[in-house]
Design a protein around this motif. Structure first.
Motif: not given
Length: 393
Positions: A199-214, A233-238
């Motif tokens: 949810d807090d990552l969702g507040k970081m609007k500039s981060i559009v490329d996320l890798r979060i496996p494992n 949850r994170i609406h701005h991810l591309r």
């Protein structure tokens, strides 16, 4: 290659090197080197680092990681056009890093993995304004504030790698808001175990490329759930874990997100906004489209007075099924004429062109009737021998 001035890649990794040695010979042999790997050696003097920078004018990538570099720069360093510097496991202070990177104005990629950072370091100025990518893997970060304590010192950073850290949380903070260029984050193999962090990552609007496996948070979820619940949850991810998110994918994920939380008492904050966007959705019905493996059918052969019910496998072909029926109806399989009568009134006449097709292809259901007739075989009539007339003289 060195004598022909064709040496561009110099690898002297883990060679127990303590000093550069003859600088003139280095300049002669390595003047065209663009990438040098001197990691895991015993280089400690900054005069040796200066010698490398001075005598390798085409150098673009330098690895001096895991060398026992002096914690204080005690030698003047020349300005270099390096664009990648690897300082893994060197444990340099922020002040020393700042001094070193000041002579590397074109460095865009900095590797600082396997280092320990001091949260109490009081350096307030930026360490480097040219660095765009920073690697901070395996640095022992447990708190997001420790990560931000390092990253915020690179105001133009674009990509951050913090893999394999025992990091348990992500917390949006004021320092992030000053890093407007930060768009990519890799958190693979961290210890994130809370949806609050996402949810807090969702507040970081500039981060559009996320890798979060494992990460522990996702361990008990299916691949489908991981994908949809993060995108929901994170609406701005591309981009998620290297895959671009299309508009169609986003809509599927948001609808999945709504249905996932529909019957749960505690709903995340995003649920309300997605309901406003898509409305209340009907729960999906699970439909199993895999072919049936068995069916209870009736076998009917009036000529042989056979009328029986049996469970048959739907895996065999029509021809194999006819061979299976041969002893049960006392009709040789080559003379069986097979019909299927369905409960809804439809029927099937199995021609020879269907003999190699499996029974399940015909969607046989419980209660269907197979009718067997014996083909009438008409014996071929022999042509009489042609008669010839004979004459005597």
């Amino acid at each position: 290659m060195a004598s022909q001035r064709a040496l561009e890649l110099l690898v002297l990794n883990n060679m127990n090197i303590g000093t550069v040695g003859d600088s003139e010979k280095l300049a002669t042999l390595a003047s065209h080197v663009s990438e040098a790997d001197l990691g895991w050696n015993q280089i400690s003097k900054w005069s040796d680092v200066a010698c490398i920078l001075e005598n390798l004018p085409h150098l673009r990538v330098l690895n001096i990681g895991h060398n026992p570099l002096n914690p204080v720069i005690d030698h003047k360093l020349p300005v270099s056009t390096l664009h990648t510097i690897i300082l893994n496991g060197t444990h340099l202070s922020f002040k020393t890093l700042q001094s070193f990177l000041s002579v590397l104005p074109k460095v865009t990629e900095l590797h600082m993995s396997d280092n320990q950072f001091n949260d109490d370091d009081d350096l307030n100025e930026p360490i480097s304004t040219s660095v765009r990518t920073i690697h901070l893997n395996r640095c022992g970060f447990q708190k997001w504030s420790s990560v931000m304590n390092v990253v915020r010192r690179f105001p133009n950073v674009n990509s951050v790698f913090i893999c394999e850290n025992p990091l348990e949380d992500v917390t949006h903070c004021k320092h992030f808001d000053s890093l407007s260029s930060w768009s990519s984050l890799n958190m693979a193999k961290t210890a994130i175990n809370s949806w609050d962090s996402l949810d807090d990552l969702g507040k970081m609007k500039s981060i559009v490329d996320l890798r979060i496996p494992n990460i522990p948070l996702l361990n008990n979820l299916s691949d489908e759930e991981r994908l949809h619940l993060i995108i929901g949850r994170i609406h701005h991810l591309r981009v998620l874990n290297g895959s671009k998110i299309s508009e169609e994918q986003r809509e599927q994920s948001e609808r999945f997100f709504i249905r996932y939380y529909q019957e749960q008492k505690e709903k995340p904050a995003q649920y309300k906004s997605l309901i406003e966007k898509h409305g209340n959705l009907e729960k999906l019905v699970n439909i199993d489209l895999t072919p049936k493996k068995e069916a209870v059918v009736k076998i009917l052969c009036e000529e042989k007075e056979v009328n029986t019910e049996m469970t048959i496998s739907l895996e065999p072909t029509i021809l194999e099924f006819m061979k299976y029926l041969e002893p049960k109806v006392a009709v040789k399989y080559t003379r069986i004429k097979l019909f299927l009568f369905r409960g809804d009134g439809r029927n099937e006449d199995f021609a020879s062109s269907t003999y190699n097709m499996p029974l399940h292809y015909f969607k046989v259901e419980d209660g269907d009737v197979f009718m067997i007739q014996e083909k009438i075989v008409v014996p071929k009539r022999r042509r009489p021998p042609s008669s010839t007339s004979s004459s005597s003289s």
